[in-house]
Design an enzyme around this catalytic site. Structure first.
Site, PDB file in Angstrom:
ATOM      1  N   LEU A  29       0.869  -1.171   0.000  1.00  0.00           N
ATOM      2  CA  LEU A  29       0.000   0.000   0.000  1.00  0.00           C
ATOM      3  C   LEU A  29       0.909   1.225   0.000  1.00  0.00           C
ATOM      4  O   LEU A  29       1.992   1.206   0.587  1.00  0.00           O
ATOM      5  CB  LEU A  29      -0.887   0.036   1.253  1.00  0.00           C
ATOM      6  CG  LEU A  29      -1.971  -1.046   1.393  1.00  0.00           C
ATOM      7  CD1 LEU A  29      -2.672  -0.901   2.745  1.00  0.00           C
ATOM      8  CD2 LEU A  29      -2.982  -0.963   0.266  1.00  0.00           C
ATOM      9  N   ASP A  30       0.467   2.290  -0.654  1.00  0.00           N
ATOM     10  CA  ASP A  30       1.242   3.514  -0.642  1.00  0.00           C
ATOM     11  C   ASP A  30       1.386   4.029   0.789  1.00  0.00           C
ATOM     12  O   ASP A  30       0.545   3.746   1.660  1.00  0.00           O
ATOM     13  CB  ASP A  30       0.568   4.591  -1.492  1.00  0.00           C
ATOM     14  CG  ASP A  30       0.504   4.203  -2.964  1.00  0.00           C
ATOM     15  OD1 ASP A  30       1.340   3.393  -3.394  1.00  0.00           O
ATOM     16  OD2 ASP A  30      -0.393   4.708  -3.664  1.00  0.00           O
ATOM     17  N   LYS A  31       2.421   4.824   1.021  1.00  0.00           N
ATOM     18  CA  LYS A  31       2.691   5.365   2.353  1.00  0.00           C
ATOM     19  C   LYS A  31       1.444   5.976   2.986  1.00  0.00           C
ATOM     20  O   LYS A  31       1.123   5.695   4.143  1.00  0.00           O
ATOM     21  CB  LYS A  31       3.797   6.415   2.258  1.00  0.00           C
ATOM     22  CG  LYS A  31       4.055   7.165   3.559  1.00  0.00           C
ATOM     23  CD  LYS A  31       5.086   8.259   3.379  1.00  0.00           C
ATOM     24  CE  LYS A  31       5.262   9.073   4.661  1.00  0.00           C
ATOM     25  NZ  LYS A  31       6.258  10.166   4.508  1.00  0.00           N
TER      26      LYS A  31
ATOM     27  N   ARG B 296      -5.283   5.654  -7.652  1.00  0.00           N
ATOM     28  CA  ARG B 296      -5.052   7.097  -7.696  1.00  0.00           C
ATOM     29  C   ARG B 296      -4.933   7.589  -9.136  1.00  0.00           C
ATOM     30  O   ARG B 296      -5.535   8.607  -9.519  1.00  0.00           O
ATOM     31  CB  ARG B 296      -3.794   7.439  -6.897  1.00  0.00           C
ATOM     32  CG  ARG B 296      -3.893   7.046  -5.433  1.00  0.00           C
ATOM     33  CD  ARG B 296      -2.536   7.030  -4.750  1.00  0.00           C
ATOM     34  NE  ARG B 296      -1.927   8.361  -4.735  1.00  0.00           N
ATOM     35  CZ  ARG B 296      -0.653   8.574  -4.391  1.00  0.00           C
ATOM     36  NH1 ARG B 296       0.116   7.559  -4.040  1.00  0.00           N
ATOM     37  NH2 ARG B 296      -0.178   9.801  -4.397  1.00  0.00           N
TER      38      ARG B 296
END
Length: 317
Positions: free
Chosen positions: A138-140, A237
């Protein structure tokens, strides 16, 4: 420090006759991936009737196999005592709820303080699993559920499930603009041609498919549910931004939008929300050992809940 080196003994089943040795061993030793077994064959760590052979060697069935499984250190990251929100754990898998702000694994500029460091502190044995068991990410600044492989058989199984697109990953996102209905976004994604830290829709990119549906409509925003069919970097995104509905708070693929006649509370909330409003709320996969279907849900974090409530209140004002 290297892991113990188990020696495994077996016989090639008669039904494997005519197959390549590496393929036969993948069935015989399902804890290990075919690529790992092939590497051990090439290194001389596999003996077939006492002889070294090559991975493409055709077996006849009945041969004696001796495998010296070299469990080398797979990661160099150091363990760190970072708190984990573990939702499920057994000898094969760990399901963790990652908070926004926590990077998944070390990289340039982020040598420590990551989820990988935390996992190695929680389970030192992960040092012998590729990427310390991290099979997806998962992205930060995205929160939510991740599954971690705690054994080699789990790593092999989960990678195969992800490749086969049989892992169900469901997200919730708050996006700008009023959506009329849900849909399917099928646009290839690759590295951005100018900004190397970003991704972009591009014809020569890798296949990427996202399904989305409307959950709740607000005056200038929409709460949507997203399901990944593929798992490209920044996929949701990039895809939502490509249909002109960027995720609220995502300044990499959108910008701050203050709706006309917005309440002071909403303006303050939008300006203060400094991450993408994206949460991995549901995860389903097949257990690598039992074959049981497992499903996990986690509520959105407090910051995203507060933002949505403020957006809802603005719409009703």
């Amino acid at each position: 420090m290297n892991q113990p080196q188990p020696t495994l003994n077996a016989s090639i089943p008669v039904e494997s006759a005519g197959r390549r040795l590496d393929a036969a061993l993948a069935d015989l030793f399902p804890d290990f991936s075919r690529s790992r077994l092939s590497a051990w064959i090439k290194a001389g760590d596999v003996l077939l009737d006492g002889e070294q052979v090559v991975p493409r060697h055709i077996v006849h069935g009945g041969e004696a196999v001796v495998l010296n499984a070299r469990m080398q250190r797979e990661v160099s990251a150091a363990p760190e005592a970072i708190e984990l929100d573990i939702r499920y754990e057994d000898e094969d898998v760990i399901v963790v709820n990652k908070p926004a702000g926590l990077i998944v694994h070390p990289g340039a500029g982020n040598p420590d303080g990551t989820l990988q460091n935390a996992l190695l502190h929680h389970e030192p044995g992960l040092v012998g699993i590729p990427r310390a068991g991290l099979v997806h990410r998962l992205d930060k600044n995205t929160s939510g559920l991740m599954v971690v492989a705690r054994s080699l058989r789990a790593h092999t199984s989960l990678v195969e499930q992800l490749s086969a697109r049989s892992v169900h990953r469901q997200y919730e996102a708050l996006v700008y603009g009023p959506m009329v209905s849900g849909g399917r976004i099928d646009k290839p994604i690759g590295r951005h041609p100018v900004d190397r830290l970003k991704q972009a829709v591009r014809e020569d990119g890798r296949e990427a498919v996202t399904h989305y549906r409307v959950r709740e409509r607000f005056r200038a925003m929409t709460l949507v549910e997203c399901r990944l069919e593929t798992g490209r970097t920044h996929q949701i995104r990039v895809h939502l931004a490509s249909i002109r509905h960027p995720i609220v708070g995502d300044l990499s693929y959108g910008n701050l939008r203050l709706p006309k006649a917005a309440t002071a509370e909403l303006i303050e909330a939008l300006r203060g929300f400094r991450r993408q409003a994206l949460h991995a709320e549901r995860l389903e996969f097949t257990h690598p050992a039992s074959g049981e279907s497992l499903a996990f849900d986690v509520a959105r974090p407090a910051d995203m809940t507060a933002l949505i409530e403020t957006v809802r209140a603005d719409s009703q004002a």
